[in-house]
Design an enzyme around this catalytic site. Structure first.
Site, PDB file in Angstrom:
ATOM      1  N   GLU A 171      -0.151   2.780 -12.519  1.00 20.94           N
ATOM      2  CA  GLU A 171      -0.308   4.196 -12.176  1.00 20.94           C
ATOM      3  C   GLU A 171      -0.143   5.134 -13.366  1.00 20.94           C
ATOM      4  O   GLU A 171      -0.888   6.101 -13.520  1.00 20.94           O
ATOM      5  CB  GLU A 171       0.698   4.609 -11.079  1.00 20.94           C
ATOM      6  CG  GLU A 171       0.380   4.077  -9.700  1.00 20.94           C
ATOM      7  CD  GLU A 171       0.965   2.699  -9.446  1.00 20.94           C
ATOM      8  OE1 GLU A 171       1.471   2.062 -10.398  1.00 20.94           O
ATOM      9  OE2 GLU A 171       0.909   2.251  -8.291  1.00 20.94           O
ATOM     10  N   GLU A 205       1.921  -2.584  -4.227  1.00 18.45           N
ATOM     11  CA  GLU A 205       2.939  -1.937  -3.391  1.00 18.45           C
ATOM     12  C   GLU A 205       2.871  -2.406  -1.937  1.00 18.45           C
ATOM     13  O   GLU A 205       3.904  -2.560  -1.287  1.00 18.45           O
ATOM     14  CB  GLU A 205       2.781  -0.414  -3.485  1.00 18.45           C
ATOM     15  CG  GLU A 205       3.156   0.081  -4.876  1.00 18.45           C
ATOM     16  CD  GLU A 205       2.844   1.542  -5.090  1.00 18.45           C
ATOM     17  OE1 GLU A 205       1.650   1.914  -4.986  1.00 18.45           O
ATOM     18  OE2 GLU A 205       3.772   2.322  -5.363  1.00 18.45           O
ATOM     19  N   GLY A 207      -1.465   0.417  -5.580  1.00 19.23           N
ATOM     20  CA  GLY A 207      -1.163   0.388  -4.144  1.00 19.23           C
ATOM     21  C   GLY A 207      -1.266  -1.010  -3.553  1.00 19.23           C
ATOM     22  O   GLY A 207      -0.596  -1.315  -2.562  1.00 19.23           O
ATOM     23  N   ALA A 252      -5.154   1.976  -4.803  1.00 24.16           N
ATOM     24  CA  ALA A 252      -5.636   3.166  -4.110  1.00 24.16           C
ATOM     25  C   ALA A 252      -6.982   3.530  -4.732  1.00 24.16           C
ATOM     26  O   ALA A 252      -7.228   3.262  -5.904  1.00 24.16           O
ATOM     27  CB  ALA A 252      -4.633   4.293  -4.304  1.00 24.16           C
TER      28      ALA A 252
END
Ligand code: COA
Length: 260
Positions: free
Chosen positions: A131, A111, A108, A63
């Site tokens: 994270e 993920e 992300g 992200a």
């Protein structure tokens, strides 16, 4: 256009194309990616989907920390929900989705790969869920999908430490199905996708729905709990500190997660 969609007969190839920033995803690119996934998955002619990143360095380096650093609680919630929507669009696409992981798959990025049905990697692929080093928990499904794929003990280690997993280890722990030379990765993904596409689409899609049942019925509720925890992190000083430290290229000094 930063998200490309190409057709190869019955196979759709979606490429996240922002290599200068290692294909990191901000809200605008997440929305574009969501639309591309919808475009492919709602097309009855598409029987398999491939997701990959442009360039030779990254699948998706996560992200966009530059956007996240200044998000507040509501912003964090909305950003997390958008990431969840994209991951769920991959997971819920009627067709199988193959991730072709050609470099960094961090946060992300890891993920989104986890939300695909099958992961193929090049030797320079690196996976991580870093994270907690940025002051947030995983927020796009990693806390639920990683344990299901590699087991709870290993997922716990990877999420709590944020350590990197190279392609060899990823293969050994079942995080990827196969490793192919970088130059062959897309051809190998296409060959697998075409093998899928040659089978009965109705049966393949029924099989995907059945395999989804193996995740158990609490999956959606657990993803919602993750989304809430991710949003809450945006009301703490650790999130500001962790992300500012990354952008300022220094080590973070975390406190006890007090409100920002
Ligand atoms: N968000 C925003 N920008 C990112 C990014 C991210 N997740 N990942 C990489 N970038 C940007 C860098 O800031 C840099 O931009 P700049 O050229 O304007 O400074 C550019 O992409 C290239 O990355 P850089 O860090 O210079 O490359 P590197 O080879 O030194 O390191 C990584 C590569 C992947 C190890 C490093 O970029 C990294 O750790 N990224 C963050 C990964 C992360 O924590 N993701 C999880 C987010 S939840």
């Amino acid at each position: 256009m930063t998200i490309d969609l190409e057709r190869h007969e019955h196979v759709a190839v979606i490429t996240i194309n922002y290599p200068d920033k290692l294909n990191a995803l901000n809200s605008e690119r997440l929305r574009a990616l969501f639309m591309r996934i919808q475009e492919a998955s709602l097309n009855p002619d598409v029987r398999a989907i491939i997701l990959t990143g442009a360039g030779d360095r990254a699948f998706v380096a996560g992200a966009d920390i530059r956007e996240m650093v200044s998000l507040d609680l509501d912003g964090g919630r909305a950003f997390g929900e958008l990431g969840h929507a994209v991951a769920s669009a991959l997971e819920d696409a009627p067709q199988p989705v193959i991730a072709a992981v050609n470099g960094y798959a961090f946060g992300g990025g890891c993920e989104l790969a986890l939300a695909c049905d099958i992961r193929l990697a090049s030797p320079n692929a690196v996976f991580a869920q870093p994270e907690v080093s940025l002051g947030i928990p995983p927020g796009w499904g990693g806390s639920q999908r990683l344990p299901r794929i590699v087991g709870t003990g290993l997922a716990s280690e990877l999420i709590y430490t944020g350590r990197r997993v190279n392609a060899d280890e990823a293969l050994r722990i079942g995080l990827v199905n196969a490793v192919h030379p970088a130059g062959d990765l897309i051809a190998e993904a296409l060959s697998m996708a075409k093998q899928v596409a040659a089978n009965s689409p109705v049966s393949v899609q029924a099989a995907k729905r059945l395999i989804a049942l193996a995740r158990g019925t609490g999956h959606r509720e657990a993803l919602a709990a993750e989304a809430a925890a991710f949003a809450s992190a945006f009301a703490t000083s650790d999130q500001v500190e962790g992300m500012s430290a990354f952008l300022e290229k220094r080590l973070p000094a975390f406190g006890s997660g007090e409100p920002a």
